[in-house]
Write a protein that holds these residues in place. Sequence first.
Motif, PDB file in Angstrom:
ATOM      1  N   MET A   1     -25.152 -12.072  49.205  1.00 24.02           N
ATOM      2  CA  MET A   1     -25.600 -12.249  50.561  1.00 24.02           C
ATOM      3  C   MET A   1     -26.950 -12.954  50.530  1.00 24.02           C
ATOM      4  O   MET A   1     -27.837 -12.570  49.785  1.00 24.02           O
ATOM      5  CB  MET A   1     -25.703 -10.866  51.221  1.00 24.02           C
ATOM      6  CG  MET A   1     -26.485 -10.843  52.498  1.00 24.02           C
ATOM      7  SD  MET A   1     -26.438  -9.273  53.362  1.00 24.02           S
ATOM      8  CE  MET A   1     -27.677  -8.343  52.494  1.00 24.02           C
ATOM      9  N   ASP A   2     -27.097 -13.964  51.330  1.00 24.00           N
ATOM     10  CA  ASP A   2     -28.363 -14.669  51.453  1.00 24.00           C
ATOM     11  C   ASP A   2     -29.187 -13.969  52.529  1.00 24.00           C
ATOM     12  O   ASP A   2     -28.927 -14.114  53.725  1.00 24.00           O
ATOM     13  CB  ASP A   2     -28.113 -16.130  51.814  1.00 24.00           C
ATOM     14  CG  ASP A   2     -29.383 -16.958  51.852  1.00 24.00           C
ATOM     15  OD1 ASP A   2     -30.434 -16.446  52.320  1.00 24.00           O
ATOM     16  OD2 ASP A   2     -29.341 -18.120  51.423  1.00 24.00           O
ATOM     17  N   GLU A   3     -30.171 -13.211  52.090  1.00 22.74           N
ATOM     18  CA  GLU A   3     -30.950 -12.389  53.021  1.00 22.74           C
ATOM     19  C   GLU A   3     -31.645 -13.207  54.102  1.00 22.74           C
ATOM     20  O   GLU A   3     -31.685 -12.795  55.262  1.00 22.74           O
ATOM     21  CB  GLU A   3     -31.976 -11.557  52.247  1.00 22.74           C
ATOM     22  CG  GLU A   3     -31.314 -10.516  51.381  1.00 22.74           C
ATOM     23  CD  GLU A   3     -32.278  -9.806  50.486  1.00 22.74           C
ATOM     24  OE1 GLU A   3     -32.542  -8.612  50.739  1.00 22.74           O
ATOM     25  OE2 GLU A   3     -32.773 -10.460  49.541  1.00 22.74           O
ATOM     26  N   ARG A   4     -32.177 -14.343  53.743  1.00 21.80           N
ATOM     27  CA  ARG A   4     -32.876 -15.163  54.745  1.00 21.80           C
ATOM     28  C   ARG A   4     -31.909 -15.686  55.810  1.00 21.80           C
ATOM     29  O   ARG A   4     -32.245 -15.730  56.990  1.00 21.80           O
ATOM     30  CB  ARG A   4     -33.630 -16.295  54.063  1.00 21.80           C
ATOM     31  CG  ARG A   4     -34.843 -15.780  53.308  1.00 21.80           C
ATOM     32  CD  ARG A   4     -35.750 -16.930  52.860  1.00 21.80           C
ATOM     33  NE  ARG A   4     -36.974 -16.395  52.323  1.00 21.80           N
ATOM     34  CZ  ARG A   4     -37.314 -16.449  51.041  1.00 21.80           C
ATOM     35  NH1 ARG A   4     -36.524 -17.020  50.162  1.00 21.80           N
ATOM     36  NH2 ARG A   4     -38.462 -15.933  50.633  1.00 21.80           N
ATOM     37  N   LYS A   5     -30.708 -16.080  55.397  1.00 18.61           N
ATOM     38  CA  LYS A   5     -29.718 -16.560  56.370  1.00 18.61           C
ATOM     39  C   LYS A   5     -29.274 -15.432  57.299  1.00 18.61           C
ATOM     40  O   LYS A   5     -29.127 -15.636  58.505  1.00 18.61           O
ATOM     41  CB  LYS A   5     -28.502 -17.154  55.658  1.00 18.61           C
ATOM     42  CG  LYS A   5     -28.731 -18.535  55.100  1.00 18.61           C
ATOM     43  CD  LYS A   5     -27.458 -19.074  54.500  1.00 18.61           C
ATOM     44  CE  LYS A   5     -27.691 -20.440  53.889  1.00 18.61           C
ATOM     45  NZ  LYS A   5     -26.476 -20.970  53.257  1.00 18.61           N
ATOM     46  N   ILE A   6     -29.040 -14.263  56.750  1.00 22.08           N
ATOM     47  CA  ILE A   6     -28.622 -13.113  57.562  1.00 22.08           C
ATOM     48  C   ILE A   6     -29.715 -12.757  58.564  1.00 22.08           C
ATOM     49  O   ILE A   6     -29.448 -12.525  59.743  1.00 22.08           O
ATOM     50  CB  ILE A   6     -28.298 -11.902  56.656  1.00 22.08           C
ATOM     51  CG1 ILE A   6     -27.096 -12.205  55.758  1.00 22.08           C
ATOM     52  CG2 ILE A   6     -28.086 -10.640  57.475  1.00 22.08           C
ATOM     53  CD1 ILE A   6     -25.791 -12.423  56.470  1.00 22.08           C
ATOM     54  N   ARG A   9     -29.928 -15.378  61.296  1.00 20.52           N
ATOM     55  CA  ARG A   9     -28.769 -15.359  62.200  1.00 20.52           C
ATOM     56  C   ARG A   9     -28.759 -14.150  63.127  1.00 20.52           C
ATOM     57  O   ARG A   9     -28.399 -14.266  64.295  1.00 20.52           O
ATOM     58  CB  ARG A   9     -27.487 -15.400  61.385  1.00 20.52           C
ATOM     59  CG  ARG A   9     -26.254 -15.460  62.244  1.00 20.52           C
ATOM     60  CD  ARG A   9     -25.025 -15.738  61.448  1.00 20.52           C
ATOM     61  NE  ARG A   9     -23.886 -15.828  62.340  1.00 20.52           N
ATOM     62  CZ  ARG A   9     -22.676 -16.137  61.942  1.00 20.52           C
ATOM     63  NH1 ARG A   9     -22.454 -16.412  60.679  1.00 20.52           N
ATOM     64  NH2 ARG A   9     -21.700 -16.180  62.797  1.00 20.52           N
ATOM     65  N   THR A  44     -39.095 -11.595  55.338  1.00 20.76           N
ATOM     66  CA  THR A  44     -37.723 -11.979  55.650  1.00 20.76           C
ATOM     67  C   THR A  44     -37.206 -11.301  56.912  1.00 20.76           C
ATOM     68  O   THR A  44     -36.605 -11.947  57.768  1.00 20.76           O
ATOM     69  CB  THR A  44     -36.791 -11.648  54.464  1.00 20.76           C
ATOM     70  OG1 THR A  44     -37.227 -12.376  53.318  1.00 20.76           O
ATOM     71  CG2 THR A  44     -35.343 -12.019  54.776  1.00 20.76           C
ATOM     72  N   TYR A  45     -37.457 -10.017  57.059  1.00 17.80           N
ATOM     73  CA  TYR A  45     -36.790  -9.254  58.114  1.00 17.80           C
ATOM     74  C   TYR A  45     -37.641  -8.910  59.325  1.00 17.80           C
ATOM     75  O   TYR A  45     -37.101  -8.686  60.404  1.00 17.80           O
ATOM     76  CB  TYR A  45     -36.206  -7.971  57.535  1.00 17.80           C
ATOM     77  CG  TYR A  45     -35.069  -8.228  56.588  1.00 17.80           C
ATOM     78  CD1 TYR A  45     -33.855  -8.713  57.058  1.00 17.80           C
ATOM     79  CD2 TYR A  45     -35.205  -8.012  55.226  1.00 17.80           C
ATOM     80  CE1 TYR A  45     -32.802  -8.971  56.195  1.00 17.80           C
ATOM     81  CE2 TYR A  45     -34.154  -8.255  54.358  1.00 17.80           C
ATOM     82  CZ  TYR A  45     -32.962  -8.731  54.844  1.00 17.80           C
ATOM     83  OH  TYR A  45     -31.924  -8.988  53.993  1.00 17.80           O
TER      84      TYR A  45
END
Length: 94
Positions: A1-6, A9, A44-45
């Motif tokens: 899983m690409d954390e930055r993409k998740i 999005r 990131t989050y």
Amino acid sequence: MDERKIAARYGDRLSFWAGMDVQQTLPFGTPREVREEVRFLIDTYDRPEGGCLVTSGNGITPDVSIDNLRAFYDECYTYGNEHRRRIAAGKGRA
């Protein structure tokens, strides 16, 4: 899983439970590596429209050094507060 993409999005609709790596970084990394991972998770989050919980995942085991545990909690508190102040000041994500 690409954390930055998740995060990009879904970050405007979800808060993420961002778990620290408890199998490698927390028990076997250096305090600096622990701090770097905490910063990655927060950067990131955490965002204005959706936050994050930085946690030790499924637990802290006896092989985690006090130095790494201290680095984990200190960086979550210190860097997390700095990050929130930057967001509140309108400077966006770190």
